[in-house]
Design an enzyme around this catalytic site. Structure first.
Site, PDB file in Angstrom:
ATOM      1  N   GLY A   1       0.830  -1.272   0.010  1.00  9.27           N
ATOM      2  CA  GLY A   1      -0.215   0.016  -0.047  1.00  9.27           C
ATOM      3  C   GLY A   1       0.765   1.279   0.139  1.00  9.27           C
ATOM      4  O   GLY A   1       2.161   1.194  -0.153  1.00  9.27           O
ATOM      5  N   ASN A   2       0.236   2.356   0.174  1.00 10.97           N
ATOM      6  CA  ASN A   2       1.035   3.763   0.368  1.00 10.97           C
ATOM      7  C   ASN A   2       0.447   4.610   1.391  1.00 10.97           C
ATOM      8  O   ASN A   2      -0.732   4.318   1.796  1.00 10.97           O
ATOM      9  CB  ASN A   2       1.391   4.402  -0.842  1.00 10.97           C
ATOM     10  CG  ASN A   2      -0.120   4.671  -1.497  1.00 10.97           C
ATOM     11  OD1 ASN A   2      -0.735   5.484  -1.075  1.00 10.97           O
ATOM     12  ND2 ASN A   2      -0.288   3.825  -2.729  1.00 10.97           N
ATOM     13  N   TYR A   3       1.096   5.815   1.602  1.00 12.74           N
ATOM     14  CA  TYR A   3       0.439   6.514   2.786  1.00 12.74           C
ATOM     15  C   TYR A   3      -0.568   7.566   2.466  1.00 12.74           C
ATOM     16  O   TYR A   3      -0.949   8.266   3.083  1.00 12.74           O
ATOM     17  CB  TYR A   3       1.585   7.414   3.338  1.00 12.74           C
ATOM     18  CG  TYR A   3       2.967   6.668   3.876  1.00 12.74           C
ATOM     19  CD1 TYR A   3       2.447   5.808   5.151  1.00 12.74           C
ATOM     20  CD2 TYR A   3       4.096   6.577   3.809  1.00 12.74           C
ATOM     21  CE1 TYR A   3       3.304   5.015   5.783  1.00 12.74           C
ATOM     22  CE2 TYR A   3       4.985   5.697   4.363  1.00 12.74           C
ATOM     23  CZ  TYR A   3       4.412   5.086   5.359  1.00 12.74           C
ATOM     24  OH  TYR A   3       5.663   4.165   6.095  1.00 12.74           O
TER      25      TYR A   3
ATOM     26  N   ALA B   1      -3.733   7.468  -5.177  1.00 12.02           N
ATOM     27  CA  ALA B   1      -2.328   7.095  -5.308  1.00 12.02           C
ATOM     28  C   ALA B   1      -2.173   5.680  -5.717  1.00 12.02           C
ATOM     29  O   ALA B   1      -2.420   4.810  -4.884  1.00 12.02           O
ATOM     30  CB  ALA B   1      -1.539   7.330  -3.866  1.00 12.02           C
TER      31      ALA B   1
END
Ligand code: CTP
Length: 398
Positions: free
Chosen positions: A208-210, A275
């Protein structure tokens, strides 16, 4: 445009109060949630029973409910409301609003409204009262505060006289609440992607990402406020869905891709704020991957580039806006993306701008259009920035 909006209707004691059940009915039909607050003398003109039946909510007209002894919290009511409509607004109530008098629950709600632009008032009175210099000054003062006037109309008045002072017709009141009828976004279909995507490795792990999703959610809400019909396609976030948009919650890039494709033909504007993970594990393990002594290698494969797909398959009249999050050569990279993905504009987020980008409540962007025109915002809250972006894209479209 009133779908899921919370409307607090404030009724003051004028004969036009007899039209307020119709206002409530129209608001409910338009999908709004309605609560009613009345001044005490209004009870002589229209009954709480009618209004509570139509609004499906209790009607408030005093600080304390006589039977239950419960306190009607004006601060809560004001905070609850997306819109506070005061209709009819009598000369007396307008004067108190303009002069700071607060001797009933309706006025307490008025003074507790956090944003004066959310207050609409529809004056109703006899023509000489309406014309009176003092009343005109009071109306002007409320507008100077930021309150929105739904102007009185000309016609026959309860006194039998003819002139200006009739409360605006119910349809005109509803239209006024619906916002900018001439704006570019009215009933336009807007799709916003937001948040991260999660790509599963096994049943308990993911890539995943932030991304918090805050910018995309703020944009979705701002477009809805401007009158657009918004679908928000959101990856996993901790945010509440804005009440005025349709939300489709997805997990992975592929799921987001499917939702976007389903809306490809019917959308006027795409804003791709998500994102999206560029890669996903080539194979998702059905079982939890066990620890071993050796290094673990996970083979990744490319996810579909959703923005590039939408850009490539753009229909006549569609407008596509992407985001670019960059750490270096920001402008050059963003312009490259704009071209490569056949977008109409790109919003550049530089990781070098303090307070901007992932996770923050603030942001700063540069909007670049196809002709390489650039507009750089100030650092501001994502919600305020979203309103500026809506305006800016509206200008680009026109
Ligand atoms: N985007 C997308 N689908 C992807 C990857 C990105 O729709 N699979 C969209 C994002 O929502 C954003 C824009 O493309 O609007 C730019 O994303 P970014 O990740 O910055 O661009 P990439 O093409 O992935 O380039 P790079 O990672 O090399 O910077």
């Amino acid at each position: 445009m009133l779908r899921n909006k919370r409307v607090l209707l404030g009724i003051s004691a004028g004969i036009a109060a007899y039209k307020t059940p119709l206002i409530v009915r129209e608001l409910i039909k338009a999908g709004a949630e309605v609560q009613v607050v009345m001044t005490p003398s209004t009870l002589d003109f229209v009954t709480p029973l009618t209004l509570s039946t139509l609004s499906k909510n209790p009607v408030h007209h005093q600080y304390f409910d006589g039977e239950s002894g419960e306190w009607n919290n004006h601060v809560e009511l004001a905070k609850w409301a997306d819109i506070f409509l005061i209709a009819p607004a009598t000369a007396n109530t307008i004067a108190k609003m303009a002069g700071g008098l607060c001797d009933n629950l309706l006025l307490a709600c008025y003074f507790s409204m956090p944003d004066p632009k959310k207050v609409f008032f529809a004056p109703a009175m006899d023509l000489d009262m309406f014309k009176h210099e003092q009343n005109q000054q009071n109306i002007q003062k409320l507008q100077d505060f930021g309150n929105r006037l739904i102007d009185a109309e000309v016609g026959e008045l309860a006194s039998g006289l003819e002139g200006k002072g009739r409360m605006a017709e119910v349809d005109n009141i509803i239209n006024a609440l619906m916002g900018d009828q001439d704006g570019p976004w009215l009933n336009k279909r807007v799709v916003v992607t937001a948040g991260p995507t999660f790509e599963e490795i096994d049943p308990v792990r993911y890539i995943g990402n932030y991304s918090s999703g805050k910018m995309g959610y703020a944009l979705a809400e701002a477009f809805a406020d401007a009158g657009a019909l918004v679908t928000l396609i959101s990856g996993p976030t901790h945010l509440d869905s804005p009440r005025t948009v349709d939300i489709k919650r997805i997990i992975s890039a592929n799921e987001m891709f499917e939702e976007v494709k389903a809306l490809q033909d019917s959308t006027d504007l795409f804003i791709m704020a998500a994102a999206v993970a560029d890669y996903k594990p080539s194979k998702r393990s059905d079982q939890k991957i066990k620890k071993s002594e050796e290094d673990l290698q996970i083979k990744l494969e490319a996810n579909p580039d959703i923005l590039a797909y939408v850009g490539k398959n753009k229909k006549e009249g569609q407008f596509v806006v992407g985001f670019a999050l960059e750490t270096n050569n920001e402008l050059e990279n963003a312009k490259g993306k704009l071209k490569r993905k056949n977008a109409d504009a790109i919003l550049l987020n530089s990781m070098n701008d303090e307070g901007a980008g992932f996770g923050h409540d603030t942001n700063k962007v540069t909007l670049i259009d196809k002709n390489n025109n650039e507009w750089t915002s100030e650092l501001k809250s994502k919600k305020d920035l979203a309103k500026d972006i809506v305006k800016r894209i509206g200008e680009l479209l026109s």
